[in-house]
Design a protein around this motif. Structure first.
Motif, PDB file in Angstrom:
ATOM      1  N   UNK A  19       0.829  -1.208   0.000  1.00  0.00           N
ATOM      2  CA  UNK A  19       0.000   0.000   0.000  1.00  0.00           C
ATOM      3  C   UNK A  19       0.862   1.255   0.000  1.00  0.00           C
ATOM      4  N   UNK A  20       1.899   1.255   0.843  1.00  0.00           N
ATOM      5  CA  UNK A  20       2.792   2.417   0.920  1.00  0.00           C
ATOM      6  C   UNK A  20       3.438   2.699  -0.422  1.00  0.00           C
ATOM      7  N   UNK A 109      19.013  -4.912 -10.006  1.00  0.00           N
ATOM      8  CA  UNK A 109      19.391  -4.241  -8.765  1.00  0.00           C
ATOM      9  C   UNK A 109      18.694  -4.963  -7.621  1.00  0.00           C
ATOM     10  N   UNK A 110      19.258  -4.834  -6.425  1.00  0.00           N
ATOM     11  CA  UNK A 110      18.700  -5.431  -5.216  1.00  0.00           C
ATOM     12  C   UNK A 110      18.686  -4.377  -4.122  1.00  0.00           C
ATOM     13  N   UNK A 111      17.535  -4.188  -3.485  1.00  0.00           N
ATOM     14  CA  UNK A 111      17.393  -3.237  -2.384  1.00  0.00           C
ATOM     15  C   UNK A 111      16.904  -4.005  -1.161  1.00  0.00           C
ATOM     16  N   UNK A 112      17.574  -3.790  -0.029  1.00  0.00           N
ATOM     17  CA  UNK A 112      17.243  -4.516   1.192  1.00  0.00           C
ATOM     18  C   UNK A 112      16.130  -3.810   1.963  1.00  0.00           C
ATOM     19  N   UNK A 113      15.285  -4.587   2.611  1.00  0.00           N
ATOM     20  CA  UNK A 113      14.322  -4.076   3.574  1.00  0.00           C
ATOM     21  C   UNK A 113      14.969  -4.103   4.957  1.00  0.00           C
ATOM     22  N   UNK A 116      14.912   2.912   2.242  1.00  0.00           N
ATOM     23  CA  UNK A 116      14.587   4.329   2.105  1.00  0.00           C
ATOM     24  C   UNK A 116      13.808   4.509   0.807  1.00  0.00           C
ATOM     25  N   UNK A 117      12.618   5.083   0.882  1.00  0.00           N
ATOM     26  CA  UNK A 117      11.839   5.264  -0.328  1.00  0.00           C
ATOM     27  C   UNK A 117      12.562   6.176  -1.316  1.00  0.00           C
ATOM     28  N   UNK A 118      13.218   7.208  -0.829  1.00  0.00           N
ATOM     29  CA  UNK A 118      13.937   8.115  -1.716  1.00  0.00           C
ATOM     30  C   UNK A 118      15.020   7.394  -2.503  1.00  0.00           C
ATOM     31  N   UNK A 123      16.916   4.603  -7.563  1.00  0.00           N
ATOM     32  CA  UNK A 123      17.387   3.391  -8.232  1.00  0.00           C
ATOM     33  C   UNK A 123      16.435   2.981  -9.354  1.00  0.00           C
ATOM     34  N   UNK A 124      15.145   3.133  -9.125  1.00  0.00           N
ATOM     35  CA  UNK A 124      14.161   2.818 -10.158  1.00  0.00           C
ATOM     36  C   UNK A 124      14.319   3.751 -11.355  1.00  0.00           C
ATOM     37  N   UNK A 125      14.499   5.030 -11.084  1.00  0.00           N
ATOM     38  CA  UNK A 125      14.677   5.992 -12.173  1.00  0.00           C
ATOM     39  C   UNK A 125      15.930   5.678 -12.986  1.00  0.00           C
ATOM     40  N   UNK A 126      16.995   5.262 -12.292  1.00  0.00           N
ATOM     41  CA  UNK A 126      18.225   4.922 -12.997  1.00  0.00           C
ATOM     42  C   UNK A 126      18.009   3.732 -13.927  1.00  0.00           C
ATOM     43  N   UNK A 127      17.283   2.731 -13.461  1.00  0.00           N
ATOM     44  CA  UNK A 127      17.000   1.571 -14.307  1.00  0.00           C
ATOM     45  C   UNK A 127      16.153   1.964 -15.508  1.00  0.00           C
ATOM     46  N   UNK A 128      15.162   2.802 -15.288  1.00  0.00           N
ATOM     47  CA  UNK A 128      14.302   3.234 -16.388  1.00  0.00           C
ATOM     48  C   UNK A 128      15.085   4.051 -17.414  1.00  0.00           C
ATOM     49  N   UNK A 129      15.997   4.909 -16.952  1.00  0.00           N
ATOM     50  CA  UNK A 129      16.809   5.692 -17.878  1.00  0.00           C
ATOM     51  C   UNK A 129      17.672   4.792 -18.747  1.00  0.00           C
ATOM     52  N   UNK A 130      18.268   3.778 -18.125  1.00  0.00           N
ATOM     53  CA  UNK A 130      19.163   2.900 -18.871  1.00  0.00           C
ATOM     54  C   UNK A 130      18.410   2.083 -19.910  1.00  0.00           C
TER      55      UNK A 130
END
Length: 248
Positions: A19-20, A109-113, A116-118, A123-130
């Motif tokens: 949801x978040x 990419x791998x992000x740990x829980x 940080x949402x920021x 990281x998502x934007x970087x993947x989309x750009x590439x």
């Protein structure tokens, strides 16, 4: 690329996290599809054609690694999934061996829980750009009609046809097997994600009517209603076999 917002598929079984992220990503301008299990994630992957997938590893009906493998092993010319789709793993299982396993299965990419949402958003934007410049493939051709799932672009005899997101998803589904009759229940589940089918909804019929009108402005006949059953894109005699090929 089109000016449409990037589409994100979020496969996450934790309701609070789901949801978040759904709310935050939507507020940041993304179009978000959510799934709480592997089965629904795979279904949305093959019907919504997301620009990026964010996936947990621990899912109630399987492993998110199976979704990664499904993407990376897809046939980029004839399949429903682009194997170059960027994949980000978001998981509480982030020991070195877990991260290596995710990368070996195809994660970008791998992000740990906890996360940080920021940082996740960057990281998502970087993947989309590439991935913006990746070559177009998997174009479906049905007669003079071309459907490009990656670019979300439709042309008829070279002229671009402007479609809404749902109109495009409906056309993409019908074009995947243009001679087959898709039932109404099947289309409502795959295109709209309905788990139970409302008895009185006119959603599908209204979208099919608008899509038929846009494709038929010059007299072409696409999106055929098979009364009492559902829809197909064309009648069998309408095209020859070679027009049904999926082109690179």
């Amino acid at each position: 690329m089109t000016d449409d917002p990037a589409t994100i598929l979020l496969v996450e079984d934790d309701a609070a996290t789901r949801t978040f992220l759904g709310d935050e990503l939507t507020a940041d301008g993304y179009e978000v599809f959510v799934a709480d299990c592997l089965r629904d994630g795979l279904r949305l992957l093959e019907t919504k054609f997301p620009d990026l997938v964010v996936c947990d590893v621990g899912l109630p009906d399987g492993s998110g690694l199976d979704l990664l493998r499904h993407v990376r092993s897809a046939d980029r010319l004839a399949g429903r999934v682009d194997p170059r789709t960027p994949l980000l793993v978001l998981s509480g299982r982030c020991a070195e061996t877990d991260r290596i396993r995710s990368f070996e299965r195809g994660a970008d990419d791998v992000v740990a829980k906890p996360f940080s949402y920021g940082e996740l958003r960057c990281r998502m934007r970087a993947l989309l750009r590439r991935c913006e410049g990746r070559s177009r493939s998997g174009v479906l051709r049905v007669g003079d009609l071309e459907v490009d799932p990656v670019a979300r672009r439709v042309t008829l005899r070279g002229q671009v046809i402007a479609l809404s997101q749902k109109e495009f998803a409906l056309l993409r589904t019908l074009a995947s097997e243009p001679l087959r009759v898709f039932t109404k229940d099947e289309l409502l589940r795959t295109v709209w994600g309905f788990r139970s089918i409302p008895g009185t909804t006119r959603t599908l019929d209204s979208h099919a009517c608008r899509l038929r009108g846009k494709l038929g402005a010059a007299g072409d006949l696409y999106v055929l209603n098979v009364w009492g059953v559902g829809y197909r894109l064309i009648d069998p005699p309408s095209v020859v076999a070679e027009d049904l090929a999926v082109a690179a």
